[in-house]
Write an enzyme that holds these catalytic residues in place. Sequence first.
Site, mmCIF file in Angstrom:
data_model
loop_
_atom_site.group_PDB
_atom_site.id
_atom_site.type_symbol
_atom_site.label_atom_id
_atom_site.label_comp_id
_atom_site.label_asym_id
_atom_site.label_seq_id
_atom_site.Cartn_x
_atom_site.Cartn_y
_atom_site.Cartn_z
ATOM 1 N N SER A 84 74.769 83.204 87.864
ATOM 2 C CA SER A 84 74.377 83.269 86.455
ATOM 3 C C SER A 84 75.501 83.775 85.565
ATOM 4 O O SER A 84 75.451 83.621 84.351
ATOM 5 C CB SER A 84 73.158 84.179 86.301
ATOM 6 O OG SER A 84 73.479 85.503 86.702
ATOM 7 N N GLY A 85 76.510 84.420 86.166
ATOM 8 C CA GLY A 85 77.585 85.028 85.396
ATOM 9 C C GLY A 85 77.405 86.528 85.230
ATOM 10 O O GLY A 85 78.121 87.156 84.446
ATOM 11 N N LYS A 86 76.479 87.116 85.999
ATOM 12 C CA LYS A 86 76.193 88.548 85.831
ATOM 13 C C LYS A 86 77.376 89.417 86.232
ATOM 14 O O LYS A 86 77.650 90.446 85.586
ATOM 15 C CB LYS A 86 74.942 88.936 86.622
ATOM 16 C CG LYS A 86 74.998 88.678 88.121
ATOM 17 C CD LYS A 86 73.656 88.971 88.776
ATOM 18 C CE LYS A 86 73.722 88.776 90.289
ATOM 19 N NZ LYS A 86 74.037 87.375 90.672
ATOM 20 N N HIS A 128 86.169 87.419 93.725
ATOM 21 C CA HIS A 128 85.848 88.618 92.948
ATOM 22 C C HIS A 128 87.085 89.503 92.789
ATOM 23 O O HIS A 128 87.362 90.032 91.711
ATOM 24 C CB HIS A 128 84.729 89.404 93.627
ATOM 25 C CG HIS A 128 83.355 88.908 93.282
ATOM 26 N ND1 HIS A 128 82.502 89.608 92.467
ATOM 27 C CD2 HIS A 128 82.703 87.772 93.621
ATOM 28 C CE1 HIS A 128 81.373 88.928 92.341
ATOM 29 N NE2 HIS A 128 81.468 87.817 93.027
ATOM 30 N N GLY A 174 70.323 85.780 88.013
ATOM 31 C CA GLY A 174 70.157 85.011 89.234
ATOM 32 C C GLY A 174 71.499 84.642 89.842
ATOM 33 O O GLY A 174 72.556 85.069 89.378
#
Length: 401
Positions: free
Chosen positions: A234-236, A272, A231
């Site tokens: 979430s840290g994905k 990012h 989500g």
Amino acid sequence: MELTLLGTGTPEGLPRPGCPCAACALSVGARARAATSLLVDGALLLDLTPGAVLAGARAGHSLAGVRQVLLTHPHDGPPVELPPGLPAAGRVPDGRELAVISGHRVRAVPMDAPGTGYEVTGPDGSRLLYLPPGGAPAGTNGAVGQRPYDMVLADVLGRPEALARLRASGAAGPTTDVIAVHLDHDVPPGRELERRCAAAGARAVPDGTTVTVGEYHAVPDLPRRTLVLGGARSGKSVEAERRLACFPEVEYVATGGSRDGDAEWAARVGLHRERRPASWRTLETCELAPLLVEGGPPLLIDCLALWLTDAMDRAGAWDDAVWAARGQKELRERIAELVAAVRATRRTVVAVSNEVGSGIVPATASGRRFRDELGRLNSLVAGECEHVLLVVAGQAVALKE
């Protein structure tokens, strides 16, 4: 060469003294780690740490035969008392080579941070490289024309780019046994530590372990195709980036575009970019199928949800009338093309996608359409991946492995 790891932890040890964190709370008993220290063939000691004599005795080795003690990094705190009978500890100047009476040759390797790395060649010709905590080689380490090291011991989890540099230069190859040392409390012990090491193609061993340099060990396989779901926040994305951090070259495919005039989006994109290694190449495109078909370095795709948004824009799928007339057909064809490319690709791929089907039902038909199509897309891509992870609150759960 025979190598005994008297300790494998950070210079402060694990658990850290007085630290109340969860990782330190779990680092007890067999999971506790002393500061990293290596005993090579009973004759060469790399890093002198408190309790080294006792640690050697527990591992079944005496330090009485040590002929040389070398340090890799500045030692903070009170000086470590030299056990009786051991030679004085020192450091070899960068680039210099030292011959030990035991027949070992030691070359000091320059680092990009305070400290010294040591390349050790044994009497049998086997070679190992030991890097200090927080250190990575400052150059190619003279690897050109030489065979890869038989073993590398490094701060794999703290400085993954160190391993990436060694792989890029050829100093670490497919058969190099990589052991993670200087382990700290930023990674919980147990299964999570094993998973992080495996993603880097490395392994962690308990204190007191004796290994033979040059002995074959199966290198953990990184699945060729991985889907990371999660989500918002979430840290994905962090998990996906971590899985490729030790690769010397990666193509990062950003599917979100630049969104001119959107300052908040620009800030997100900037965060990012700052996380990614400088050696990674960034591509801003939604044309994923051609990238998957062609050869090249590993691909990190972030993310499929934004790719689907672009695909629905192109198909006019937000409009009910267009969706019914042609949008659904066009979108399904584009998804089928992508899934076929994932199936056929020979590249290492890590793809990120949102998991949106567990929350509130969207209030609009177009919102529900996006939710449904993303669920279908995730299912189809997951079916073509060897490894699928779900990230919840920063914790990765393997759904398929």
